[in-house]
Design a protein around this motif. Structure first.
Motif, PDB file in Angstrom:
ATOM      1  N   SER A 379       0.827  -1.209   0.000  1.00 33.49           N
ATOM      2  CA  SER A 379       0.000   0.000   0.000  1.00 33.49           C
ATOM      3  C   SER A 379       0.859   1.257   0.000  1.00 33.49           C
ATOM      4  CB  SER A 379      -0.934   0.008   1.213  1.00 33.49           C
ATOM      5  OG  SER A 379      -1.867  -1.040   1.133  1.00 33.49           O
ATOM      6  N   ILE A 380       1.927   1.247   0.812  1.00 34.66           N
ATOM      7  CA  ILE A 380       2.838   2.390   0.836  1.00 34.66           C
ATOM      8  C   ILE A 380       3.549   2.526  -0.504  1.00 34.66           C
ATOM      9  CG2 ILE A 380       4.984   3.252   1.870  1.00 34.66           C
ATOM     10  CD1 ILE A 380       4.016   2.147   4.538  1.00 34.66           C
ATOM     11  N   PHE A 381       3.951   1.404  -1.072  1.00 40.95           N
ATOM     12  CA  PHE A 381       4.570   1.412  -2.407  1.00 40.95           C
ATOM     13  C   PHE A 381       3.621   2.030  -3.435  1.00 40.95           C
ATOM     14  CE2 PHE A 381       4.917  -0.769  -6.515  1.00 40.95           C
ATOM     15  CZ  PHE A 381       6.224  -0.477  -6.865  1.00 40.95           C
ATOM     16  N   LEU A 382       2.360   1.639  -3.401  1.00 38.32           N
ATOM     17  CA  LEU A 382       1.353   2.176  -4.314  1.00 38.32           C
ATOM     18  C   LEU A 382       1.187   3.683  -4.108  1.00 38.32           C
ATOM     19  CD1 LEU A 382      -1.009   1.672  -6.358  1.00 38.32           C
ATOM     20  CD2 LEU A 382      -2.481   1.316  -4.367  1.00 38.32           C
ATOM     21  N   SER A 383       1.136   4.123  -2.865  1.00 37.79           N
ATOM     22  CA  SER A 383       0.968   5.545  -2.557  1.00 37.79           C
ATOM     23  C   SER A 383       2.147   6.363  -3.064  1.00 37.79           C
ATOM     24  CB  SER A 383       0.814   5.743  -1.045  1.00 37.79           C
ATOM     25  OG  SER A 383      -0.318   5.060  -0.557  1.00 37.79           O
ATOM     26  N   LEU A 384       3.360   5.852  -2.865  1.00 36.67           N
ATOM     27  CA  LEU A 384       4.548   6.576  -3.310  1.00 36.67           C
ATOM     28  C   LEU A 384       4.637   6.625  -4.831  1.00 36.67           C
ATOM     29  CD1 LEU A 384       7.271   5.409  -0.758  1.00 36.67           C
ATOM     30  CD2 LEU A 384       5.667   7.315  -0.622  1.00 36.67           C
ATOM     31  N   GLY A 385       4.198   5.554  -5.481  1.00 34.09           N
ATOM     32  CA  GLY A 385       4.188   5.547  -6.940  1.00 34.09           C
ATOM     33  C   GLY A 385       3.256   6.606  -7.500  1.00 34.09           C
ATOM     34  N   ILE A 386       2.057   6.708  -6.944  1.00 35.79           N
ATOM     35  CA  ILE A 386       1.093   7.706  -7.410  1.00 35.79           C
ATOM     36  C   ILE A 386       1.582   9.113  -7.078  1.00 35.79           C
ATOM     37  CG2 ILE A 386      -1.260   8.590  -7.064  1.00 35.79           C
ATOM     38  CD1 ILE A 386      -2.129   5.670  -6.730  1.00 35.79           C
ATOM     39  N   PHE A 387       2.223   9.265  -5.913  1.00 35.25           N
ATOM     40  CA  PHE A 387       2.789  10.564  -5.536  1.00 35.25           C
ATOM     41  C   PHE A 387       3.771  11.071  -6.588  1.00 35.25           C
ATOM     42  CE2 PHE A 387       6.430  12.780  -3.705  1.00 35.25           C
ATOM     43  CZ  PHE A 387       5.852  13.807  -2.994  1.00 35.25           C
ATOM     44  N   SER A 388       4.498  10.164  -7.217  1.00 31.95           N
ATOM     45  CA  SER A 388       5.558  10.564  -8.148  1.00 31.95           C
ATOM     46  C   SER A 388       5.033  11.058  -9.496  1.00 31.95           C
ATOM     47  CB  SER A 388       6.517   9.386  -8.381  1.00 31.95           C
ATOM     48  OG  SER A 388       5.889   8.364  -9.138  1.00 31.95           O
ATOM     49  N   ILE A 389       3.759  10.813  -9.812  1.00 33.81           N
ATOM     50  CA  ILE A 389       3.238  11.147 -11.148  1.00 33.81           C
ATOM     51  C   ILE A 389       3.349  12.632 -11.472  1.00 33.81           C
ATOM     52  CG2 ILE A 389       1.179  11.168 -12.622  1.00 33.81           C
ATOM     53  CD1 ILE A 389       0.362   8.507 -11.330  1.00 33.81           C
ATOM     54  N   PRO A 390       2.819  13.557 -10.653  1.00 34.57           N
ATOM     55  CA  PRO A 390       2.906  14.975 -11.032  1.00 34.57           C
ATOM     56  C   PRO A 390       4.337  15.486 -11.099  1.00 34.57           C
ATOM     57  CG  PRO A 390       2.167  14.781  -8.769  1.00 34.57           C
ATOM     58  CD  PRO A 390       2.142  13.396  -9.351  1.00 34.57           C
ATOM     59  N   PHE A 391       5.199  14.991 -10.208  1.00 35.66           N
ATOM     60  CA  PHE A 391       6.589  15.430 -10.223  1.00 35.66           C
ATOM     61  C   PHE A 391       7.319  14.866 -11.437  1.00 35.66           C
ATOM     62  CE2 PHE A 391       5.285  15.564  -5.765  1.00 35.66           C
ATOM     63  CZ  PHE A 391       5.634  16.869  -5.438  1.00 35.66           C
ATOM     64  N   ALA A 392       6.963  13.642 -11.832  1.00 40.39           N
ATOM     65  CA  ALA A 392       7.577  13.039 -13.009  1.00 40.39           C
ATOM     66  C   ALA A 392       7.329  13.889 -14.254  1.00 40.39           C
ATOM     67  CB  ALA A 392       7.038  11.625 -13.215  1.00 40.39           C
ATOM     68  N   TRP A 393       6.136  14.491 -14.347  1.00 43.22           N
ATOM     69  CA  TRP A 393       5.806  15.336 -15.491  1.00 43.22           C
ATOM     70  C   TRP A 393       6.255  16.779 -15.293  1.00 43.22           C
ATOM     71  CZ3 TRP A 393       4.220  14.031 -20.221  1.00 43.22           C
ATOM     72  CH2 TRP A 393       3.722  12.735 -20.410  1.00 43.22           C
ATOM     73  N   GLY A 394       6.571  17.159 -14.076  1.00 45.45           N
ATOM     74  CA  GLY A 394       6.791  18.573 -13.803  1.00 45.45           C
ATOM     75  C   GLY A 394       8.219  19.023 -13.611  1.00 45.45           C
ATOM     76  N   VAL A 395       9.177  18.104 -13.401  1.00 43.67           N
ATOM     77  CA  VAL A 395      10.560  18.531 -13.186  1.00 43.67           C
ATOM     78  C   VAL A 395      11.381  18.317 -14.444  1.00 43.67           C
ATOM     79  CG1 VAL A 395      10.450  18.072 -10.715  1.00 43.67           C
ATOM     80  CG2 VAL A 395      11.252  16.287 -12.244  1.00 43.67           C
ATOM     81  N   SER A 396      12.421  19.130 -14.574  1.00 44.51           N
ATOM     82  CA  SER A 396      13.182  19.111 -15.818  1.00 44.51           C
ATOM     83  C   SER A 396      14.621  18.650 -15.649  1.00 44.51           C
ATOM     84  CB  SER A 396      13.184  20.518 -16.445  1.00 44.51           C
ATOM     85  OG  SER A 396      13.743  21.447 -15.532  1.00 44.51           O
ATOM     86  N   ASN A 397      15.041  18.314 -14.412  1.00 49.49           N
ATOM     87  CA  ASN A 397      16.424  17.877 -14.214  1.00 49.49           C
ATOM     88  C   ASN A 397      16.497  16.983 -12.990  1.00 49.49           C
ATOM     89  OD1 ASN A 397      17.284  19.680 -11.752  1.00 49.49           O
ATOM     90  ND2 ASN A 397      16.199  21.029 -13.177  1.00 49.49           N
ATOM     91  N   SER A 398      17.555  16.221 -12.898  1.00 56.06           N
ATOM     92  CA  SER A 398      17.674  15.241 -11.815  1.00 56.06           C
ATOM     93  C   SER A 398      17.879  15.912 -10.465  1.00 56.06           C
ATOM     94  CB  SER A 398      18.820  14.267 -12.100  1.00 56.06           C
ATOM     95  OG  SER A 398      20.045  14.963 -12.276  1.00 56.06           O
ATOM     96  N   GLY A 399      18.520  17.090 -10.444  1.00 56.25           N
ATOM     97  CA  GLY A 399      18.713  17.797  -9.179  1.00 56.25           C
ATOM     98  C   GLY A 399      17.393  18.171  -8.539  1.00 56.25           C
ATOM     99  N   THR A 400      16.476  18.700  -9.347  1.00 55.68           N
ATOM    100  CA  THR A 400      15.152  19.043  -8.833  1.00 55.68           C
ATOM    101  C   THR A 400      14.395  17.791  -8.429  1.00 55.68           C
ATOM    102  OG1 THR A 400      15.119  20.945 -10.322  1.00 55.68           O
ATOM    103  CG2 THR A 400      13.030  20.300  -9.353  1.00 55.68           C
ATOM    104  N   ALA A 401      14.577  16.713  -9.186  1.00 51.00           N
ATOM    105  CA  ALA A 401      13.917  15.447  -8.848  1.00 51.00           C
ATOM    106  C   ALA A 401      14.368  14.950  -7.480  1.00 51.00           C
ATOM    107  CB  ALA A 401      14.224  14.403  -9.922  1.00 51.00           C
ATOM    108  N   ILE A 402      15.672  15.045  -7.193  1.00 50.09           N
ATOM    109  CA  ILE A 402      16.206  14.609  -5.900  1.00 50.09           C
ATOM    110  C   ILE A 402      15.575  15.406  -4.775  1.00 50.09           C
ATOM    111  CG2 ILE A 402      18.291  14.590  -4.459  1.00 50.09           C
ATOM    112  CD1 ILE A 402      19.876  13.913  -7.010  1.00 50.09           C
ATOM    113  N   ARG A 403      15.435  16.717  -4.968  1.00 54.33           N
ATOM    114  CA  ARG A 403      14.851  17.567  -3.929  1.00 54.33           C
ATOM    115  C   ARG A 403      13.382  17.240  -3.699  1.00 54.33           C
ATOM    116  NH1 ARG A 403      12.327  22.530  -4.202  1.00 54.33           N
ATOM    117  NH2 ARG A 403      12.974  22.881  -6.363  1.00 54.33           N
ATOM    118  N   HIS A 404      12.630  17.062  -4.780  1.00 57.06           N
ATOM    119  CA  HIS A 404      11.194  16.816  -4.626  1.00 57.06           C
ATOM    120  C   HIS A 404      10.901  15.430  -4.048  1.00 57.06           C
ATOM    121  CE1 HIS A 404       9.512  20.468  -6.067  1.00 57.06           C
ATOM    122  NE2 HIS A 404      10.026  20.384  -7.268  1.00 57.06           N
TER     123      HIS A 404
END
Length: 432
Positions: A379-404
């Motif tokens: 369940s936690i795995f599922l929640s974290l996966g869904i959490f990543s969707i908007p950030f996956a589409w919204g960040v443009s570099n790995s540095g920002t991805a690490i922070r988010h």
């Protein structure tokens, strides 16, 4: 927790007023009061955590490292301006969104030239305590240790026997010495408050899991909504929590779709559409139906994950289906070896990406091989996966991805704890 906050702010007040009394020319007193802070805070903190006093050593090391980091920030600026409303300090060094400058602006003139929710909150604190970047930095440190305390309370509530186990030691050491988390904890930024709020959410989610009382689901959602006010993408964790509630329970290992659960899913969809239409998503605002958020997400220039080199597909719906898993993969695990630019990217991969890659890989592998007996972990795995969707589409570099993705660090480390516990149970089963 209340005594921890009190001891920290007492030290903060001492630093603040001594600096004013000496005409802001005595940075040496910072180190003296910081040393006193370390001693008082450690004694208070350990007593509130109710864990082995031996933890005072690693916690003390982390706290000293944070004090050294703050003193370094102070050393690259003028001590007098740190304790004043002067916003000319190069806060871009630690504060890319200039929360300090905007908060000082609100505290001194009553308005902000740019609206940021965390700056407003910090500005209110500055109105009460006086404008000082030291207050902002120490507040982030306090959110860090309060998040760790909530993690310990969550583990204790889930299974008090785990507190003295090797699994707990490993997970707690990760939180204490995770470089990105320590770095963010001395910055004037919203990230630590978001981590703190999402830690509350996990605590109440686990309480629901153990008791099946739906009041805890309500209490779990409130911190996520508050985190969503600070950053719109955080609200997606609520979607993952809701799906977990609908599809799973502590007594059912497999998801079961019934008329009732299907009705809940439809209701969740409509509630999600309503909430998303009212949350500020910054890069994805003011999009009409024909534009679609995913088209903007594919644009390197406007805020979409250009580093994923998304597959170009004419149909936007099909493009979302194909590209979303790829973008999620990059967001969670970047920087990946094929796009390393130097030694710092290698270190970032080892210290950050692997911390996410290994548990996600273990969850999927154990699930496929029917070794994952704890559906709380799934369940936690599922929640974290869904959490990543908007950030996956919204960040443009790995540095920002690490922070988010550090926003979900408490959830991730609790997942690691559950996986270690599950692995230990499986090994015991084999030995019998």
């Amino acid at each position: 927790m209340k005594y921890t906050w009190f001891s920290f702010f007492l030290s903060l007040v001492a630093i603040r007023f001594y600096g004013m009394a000496t005409d802001n020319q005595s940075p040496q007193i910072y180190f003296f009061v910081a040393a006193v802070t370390v001693i008082v805070f450690l004694l208070t903190y350990i007593s509130e955590l109710k864990i082995n006093p031996k933890w005072m050593v690693p916690i003390g090391i982390t706290l000293i490292a944070q004090m050294i980091g703050i003193s370094h920030i102070i050393s690259v600026s003028d001590w007098g301006t740190v304790l004043s409303a002067d916003t000319s300090i190069p806060f871009t060094f630690v504060n890319p969104d200039n929360y300090q400058g905007l908060a000082a602006e609100y505290a001194t003139v009553g308005w902000m030239s740019r609206s940021l929710n965390y700056s407003l909150l910090l500005g209110i604190v500055y109105k009460i305590c006086g404008v000082s970047s030291l207050i902002g930095e120490m507040l982030s440190v306090l959110f860090y240790y309060s998040s760790l305390e909530l993690f310990v309370k969550t583990v204790r509530y889930y299974d008090i026997k785990i507190i003295n186990s090797e699994e707990f030691k490993i997970s707690f050491l990760i939180l204490l010495f995770y470089p990105q988390l320590i770095s963010e904890s001395i910055q004037i930024h919203r990230e630590l408050l978001i981590i703190y709020l999402l830690s509350f959410s996990l605590f109440f989610f686990v309480k629901w899991w153990k008791t099946s009382k739906y009041v805890y689901i309500f209490l779990s959602m409130i911190p996520v909504v508050l985190a969503g006010i600070l950053h719109g993408g955080s609200i997606f964790l609520a979607v993952g929590i809701a799906l977990s509630i609908i599809l799973y329970s502590s007594s059912r290992l497999e998801a079961k779709i019934t008329v009732k659960t299907f009705s809940y899913l439809i209701l969740l969809l409509f509630i999600g559409i309503f909430v998303m239409s009212r949350v500020d998503f910054d890069k994805f605002n003011n999009l009409d139906v024909t534009t679609l958020a995913l088209e903007r997400g594919n644009s390197t220039g406007i805020g979409g994950s250009g580093y994923t080199a998304g597959i170009s597909i004419g149909n936007p719906i099909l493009s979302a289906i194909v590209n979303t898993p790829i973008k999620m993969f990059y967001f969670l695990f970047s920087p990946l070896p094929h796009n390393w630019r130097g030694i710092m990217d290698v270190i970032s991969f080892l210290m950050s990406s692997l911390l996410y890659l290994i548990p996600f890989f273990v969850v999927l592998k154990d699930k496929i091989m029917n070794r994952l007996d704890d559906n709380l972990a799934w369940s936690i795995f599922l929640s974290l996966g869904i959490f990543s969707i908007p950030f996956a589409w919204g960040v443009s570099n790995s540095g920002t991805a690490i922070r988010h993705r550090s926003k979900i660090i408490i959830w991730l480390v609790f997942l690691i704890l559950l996986l270690l516990k599950n692995r230990k149970s499986n090994l015991k089963g084999k030995s019998k």
